[in-house]
Design an enzyme around this catalytic site. Structure first.
Site, PDB file in Angstrom:
ATOM      1  N   LYS A  13       0.823  -1.216   0.000  1.00  0.00           N
ATOM      2  CA  LYS A  13       0.000   0.000   0.000  1.00  0.00           C
ATOM      3  C   LYS A  13       0.858   1.268   0.000  1.00  0.00           C
ATOM      4  O   LYS A  13       0.606   2.186  -0.761  1.00  0.00           O
ATOM      5  CB  LYS A  13      -0.908   0.046   1.245  1.00  0.00           C
ATOM      6  CG  LYS A  13      -1.983  -1.004   1.289  1.00  0.00           C
ATOM      7  CD  LYS A  13      -2.963  -0.742   2.423  1.00  0.00           C
ATOM      8  CE  LYS A  13      -2.326  -0.764   3.804  1.00  0.00           C
ATOM      9  NZ  LYS A  13      -1.767  -2.055   4.216  1.00  0.00           N
ATOM     10  N   ARG A  88      -9.199   1.454   9.126  1.00  0.00           N
ATOM     11  CA  ARG A  88      -8.719   0.112   9.476  1.00  0.00           C
ATOM     12  C   ARG A  88      -9.824  -0.724  10.106  1.00  0.00           C
ATOM     13  O   ARG A  88      -9.604  -1.874  10.435  1.00  0.00           O
ATOM     14  CB  ARG A  88      -7.628   0.197  10.529  1.00  0.00           C
ATOM     15  CG  ARG A  88      -6.181   0.459  10.135  1.00  0.00           C
ATOM     16  CD  ARG A  88      -5.492  -0.610   9.374  1.00  0.00           C
ATOM     17  NE  ARG A  88      -4.168  -0.951   9.820  1.00  0.00           N
ATOM     18  CZ  ARG A  88      -3.050  -0.301   9.505  1.00  0.00           C
ATOM     19  NH1 ARG A  88      -3.059   0.767   8.769  1.00  0.00           N
ATOM     20  NH2 ARG A  88      -1.892  -0.754   9.938  1.00  0.00           N
ATOM     21  N   ARG A 122      11.524  -6.809   5.057  1.00  0.00           N
ATOM     22  CA  ARG A 122      11.287  -5.412   4.690  1.00  0.00           C
ATOM     23  C   ARG A 122      12.255  -4.469   5.410  1.00  0.00           C
ATOM     24  O   ARG A 122      12.565  -4.659   6.568  1.00  0.00           O
ATOM     25  CB  ARG A 122       9.854  -5.083   5.091  1.00  0.00           C
ATOM     26  CG  ARG A 122       9.360  -3.753   4.630  1.00  0.00           C
ATOM     27  CD  ARG A 122       7.871  -3.757   4.552  1.00  0.00           C
ATOM     28  NE  ARG A 122       7.261  -3.473   5.844  1.00  0.00           N
ATOM     29  CZ  ARG A 122       5.985  -3.098   5.970  1.00  0.00           C
ATOM     30  NH1 ARG A 122       5.214  -2.974   4.899  1.00  0.00           N
ATOM     31  NH2 ARG A 122       5.477  -2.870   7.157  1.00  0.00           N
TER      32      ARG A 122
HETATM   33  P1  AMP Z   1       1.114   0.787   9.010  1.00  0.00           P
HETATM   34  O1  AMP Z   1       2.359   1.549   8.686  1.00  0.00           O
HETATM   35  O2  AMP Z   1      -0.074   1.268   8.219  1.00  0.00           O
HETATM   36  O3  AMP Z   1       1.316  -0.699   8.949  1.00  0.00           O
HETATM   37  O4  AMP Z   1       0.766   1.141  10.540  1.00  0.00           O
HETATM   38  C1  AMP Z   1       1.646   0.829  11.600  1.00  0.00           C
HETATM   39  C2  AMP Z   1       0.881   0.792  12.901  1.00  0.00           C
HETATM   40  O5  AMP Z   1       0.297   2.094  13.154  1.00  0.00           O
HETATM   41  C3  AMP Z   1      -0.309  -0.154  12.939  1.00  0.00           C
HETATM   42  O6  AMP Z   1       0.084  -1.487  13.254  1.00  0.00           O
HETATM   43  C4  AMP Z   1      -1.153   0.473  14.044  1.00  0.00           C
HETATM   44  O7  AMP Z   1      -0.613   0.225  15.328  1.00  0.00           O
HETATM   45  C5  AMP Z   1      -0.974   1.957  13.764  1.00  0.00           C
HETATM   46  N1  AMP Z   1      -2.015   2.443  12.816  1.00  0.00           N
HETATM   47  C6  AMP Z   1      -1.829   2.896  11.543  1.00  0.00           C
HETATM   48  N2  AMP Z   1      -2.991   3.246  10.991  1.00  0.00           N
HETATM   49  C7  AMP Z   1      -3.946   3.021  11.913  1.00  0.00           C
HETATM   50  C8  AMP Z   1      -5.367   3.169  11.957  1.00  0.00           C
HETATM   51  N3  AMP Z   1      -6.050   3.621  10.894  1.00  0.00           N
HETATM   52  N4  AMP Z   1      -6.027   2.829  13.093  1.00  0.00           N
HETATM   53  C9  AMP Z   1      -5.360   2.395  14.172  1.00  0.00           C
HETATM   54  N5  AMP Z   1      -4.031   2.187  14.206  1.00  0.00           N
HETATM   55  C10 AMP Z   1      -3.315   2.505  13.092  1.00  0.00           C
END
Ligand code: AMP
Length: 209
Positions: A13, A88, A122
């Site tokens: 993404k 999410r 990664r």
């Molecule tokens: P990502 O980089 O999108 O994988 O996000 C890393 C971490 O940030 C996730 O595992 C969550 O702990 C937090 N996070 C990111 N986006 C959200 C969201 N929309 N709602 C809640 N937690 C989020």
């Protein structure tokens, strides 16, 4: 164009959002990047988010929704945005619908077995937010785009990866049905080369351009 990218962790993404947001001239709004920045700067949001991020859990909606609402009200989002990592869960999707109207939700699909291999190899650039796989890096330590030192994200370890995938299946995957019902869903096969996935996304979106 107001867009959302859906898909499991490791589906690509972030990488695709960077390409597509540039192609469409709209800002790439990544909640994961926003939380990582807040954490690095030790802001109140960052300190609240830390424990959840470390475990691969979702940061509470009360924090996340307000953060996104504020970000989307900024000037650069007036002509569109690409949300990556938000919504999410269904509550976030319903909240988003109260303050912004989407044009499409792109779901980048990849099977779990592939995701585990992708996430565990990664590497992340804390300076430009670029994401790379060790198998494609000549030098595992340096960002090929900006030269900064690459790191392994704290949440890209086996236990946290497993939890993030389980949270995805339980909380986030129902969003594909949610957006399909609204006629907004565009399905894209994420198990192709990076360029082919970008082309497939742009093709799917051209329908609505
Ligand atoms: P990502 O980089 O999108 O994988 O996000 C890393 C971490 O940030 C996730 O595992 C969550 O702990 C937090 N996070 C990111 N986006 C959200 C969201 N929309 N709602 C809640 N937690 C989020």
């Amino acid at each position: 164009m107001n867009l959302v990218f859906l898909g499991p962790p490791g589906a690509g993404k972030g990488t695709q959002a960077a390409v597509v947001s540039q192609a469409l001239g709209i800002p790439h709004v990544s909640t994961g990047d926003m939380f990582r920045k807040a954490l690095k700067e030790e802001t109140p949001i960052g300190l609240k988010a830390k424990a959840f991020m470390d475990k691969g859990e979702l940061v509470p909606d009360s924090v996340t929704i307000e953060m996104v609402k504020e970000r989307l009200s900024e000037d650069d989002c007036k002509n569109g945005y690409l949300l990556d990592g938000f919504p999410r869960n269904l509550d976030q999707a319903e909240a988003l619908a109260t303050f912004s109207q989407l044009d499409a939700a792109v779901n980048i699909a990849v099977a779990d077995e592939k995701l585990i291999a992708r996430l565990s190899g990664r590497r992340f650039c804390p300076k430009c937010s670029g994401t790379f796989h060790v198998s494609k890096l000549a030098d595992e330590k340096t960002c090929p785009d900006c030269g900064a030192e690459l790191i392994q994200r704290a949440d890209d370890n086996p236990a946290t990866i497993a939890n993030r995938l389980s949270v995805y299946h339980k909380e986030t995957s129902p969003l594909t049905a949610f957006y399909a019902q609204k006629g907004l869903l565009k399905e894209v096969d994420g198990d192709q080369s990076m360029d082919d996935v970008s082309a497939a996304i742009l093709k799917a979106l051209a329908v609505n351009l």
